[in-house]
Design an enzyme around this catalytic site. Sequence first.
Site, PDB file in Angstrom:
ATOM      1  N   ASP A 138       0.836  -1.196   0.000  1.00  0.00           N
ATOM      2  CA  ASP A 138       0.000   0.000   0.000  1.00  0.00           C
ATOM      3  C   ASP A 138       0.877   1.254   0.000  1.00  0.00           C
ATOM      4  O   ASP A 138       1.929   1.268  -0.636  1.00  0.00           O
ATOM      5  CB  ASP A 138      -0.945  -0.017   1.211  1.00  0.00           C
ATOM      6  CG  ASP A 138      -2.288   0.614   0.917  1.00  0.00           C
ATOM      7  OD1 ASP A 138      -2.353   1.852   0.860  1.00  0.00           O
ATOM      8  OD2 ASP A 138      -3.273  -0.118   0.749  1.00  0.00           O
ATOM      9  N   HIS A 172      -3.681   6.126   3.610  1.00  0.00           N
ATOM     10  CA  HIS A 172      -4.406   4.970   3.066  1.00  0.00           C
ATOM     11  C   HIS A 172      -3.886   3.656   3.641  1.00  0.00           C
ATOM     12  O   HIS A 172      -4.654   2.819   4.136  1.00  0.00           O
ATOM     13  CB  HIS A 172      -4.288   4.974   1.542  1.00  0.00           C
ATOM     14  CG  HIS A 172      -5.180   3.991   0.854  1.00  0.00           C
ATOM     15  ND1 HIS A 172      -4.787   2.696   0.572  1.00  0.00           N
ATOM     16  CD2 HIS A 172      -6.444   4.106   0.392  1.00  0.00           C
ATOM     17  CE1 HIS A 172      -5.778   2.060  -0.037  1.00  0.00           C
ATOM     18  NE2 HIS A 172      -6.796   2.893  -0.169  1.00  0.00           N
ATOM     19  N   VAL A 189     -10.000   1.736  17.138  1.00  0.00           N
ATOM     20  CA  VAL A 189      -9.960   0.822  15.992  1.00  0.00           C
ATOM     21  C   VAL A 189      -9.301  -0.489  16.396  1.00  0.00           C
ATOM     22  O   VAL A 189      -8.159  -0.518  16.857  1.00  0.00           O
ATOM     23  CB  VAL A 189      -9.196   1.446  14.805  1.00  0.00           C
ATOM     24  CG1 VAL A 189      -9.199   0.486  13.618  1.00  0.00           C
ATOM     25  CG2 VAL A 189      -9.822   2.771  14.407  1.00  0.00           C
ATOM     26  N   ALA A 273      -7.933  -7.978  -8.075  1.00  0.00           N
ATOM     27  CA  ALA A 273      -9.094  -8.678  -7.519  1.00  0.00           C
ATOM     28  C   ALA A 273      -9.809  -9.521  -8.566  1.00  0.00           C
ATOM     29  O   ALA A 273     -10.393 -10.565  -8.249  1.00  0.00           O
ATOM     30  CB  ALA A 273     -10.063  -7.655  -6.906  1.00  0.00           C
ATOM     31  N   SER A 325     -11.378  -0.664  -0.024  1.00  0.00           N
ATOM     32  CA  SER A 325     -10.025  -0.750   0.544  1.00  0.00           C
ATOM     33  C   SER A 325     -10.070  -1.171   2.000  1.00  0.00           C
ATOM     34  O   SER A 325      -9.177  -1.873   2.491  1.00  0.00           O
ATOM     35  CB  SER A 325      -9.308   0.596   0.426  1.00  0.00           C
ATOM     36  OG  SER A 325      -9.065   0.928  -0.904  1.00  0.00           O
TER      37      SER A 325
END
Length: 336
Positions: A138, A172, A189, A273, A325
């Site tokens: 990433d 990101h 989180v 994907a 994502s």
Amino acid sequence: MYKGFEKKSNRMVTCVCIATLVILQLGLCFDKNTVYAEEEKESYIVITNEGSNIEQLKKDYNVIAENGDALTVEISDSEAARIETDKDIICVEKDFTIDTEVETGEDMVKPLSEIWNQDALNMEDSPSDQIVKVAVIDSGIDVTDNISVKERKNFIKETPVTTPLYEDFTGHGTSVASMLAGSGTGSDVIGTGGNIELYSARVLDENKQAPISSVVEAIYWAIEKDVKVINISFGTQIYSEALKTAIDAATDKGILVVAAAGNRGTEGVDYPAAFENVLAVGSVNAAGSVSDFSAKGEEVDVIAPGEAVLAQANFGEDLVLSGTSLAAPQAAIKSR
């Protein structure tokens, strides 16, 4: 006297003809070399058969990067065509830039809780006794108390990392990693994995762009690190044989490759994907419906919370974000 002059003239004509032929031959050689020398060099991905010919390629051409069986070299189109004829070369492909789509900023369904995804995935039931090595390819992962990273590698050659504290220019990669391995330390989180060993491959720049060569190199690096899962939360609509070859090399080693389906709605599922041997993850909202932005197609294998979920971003800040994502890393460990 006339005959002698005739013989002398013949000799002179012969010499002139020979000289002309020599000059023409030299001229042809010069033109050929000039054209060859001026032929434009471009970046190509060259993947060899288990290391065959790598040393020879490194000797013959300007190698920009090397990881596993993959090389990124500067060569001309004619050189690429010549290399491609070698039986030990699996793939020769011109490099191109992945320009990821912008993450959706709209929350179509407002959940009752910002951490609704944690309840939906039963994160408390996640196993914590087994270490799982996961590579996150990433934009890098910032240093936070909430996310522990075992090893980092920067594949953005033009932008070296001066400190891992702020290596992620977009936030990101940090968001993706938090959904996967967040511990809940100094943050709300919590990731889906119980005991994850993270390997961060930084390929996306500040514009969320990356040459396909860097992604390929990162996959081979992950293979070398003997990871069990590779998460790729971005993609492209452009088919790449080099990317397919790298993905195949990973899955042949028993690595689970998980990728975001993309945020293009009905426009189709992104690569990687869309490859058959990749777990393609779409997004679902808190109402249990597939998100409007989530890519649709038969290539989608599973869906996971990706709309209005809490994730960690730049500087350790918790933000409510949306996108496939974020769904992909939540499915990575649950699907393993």
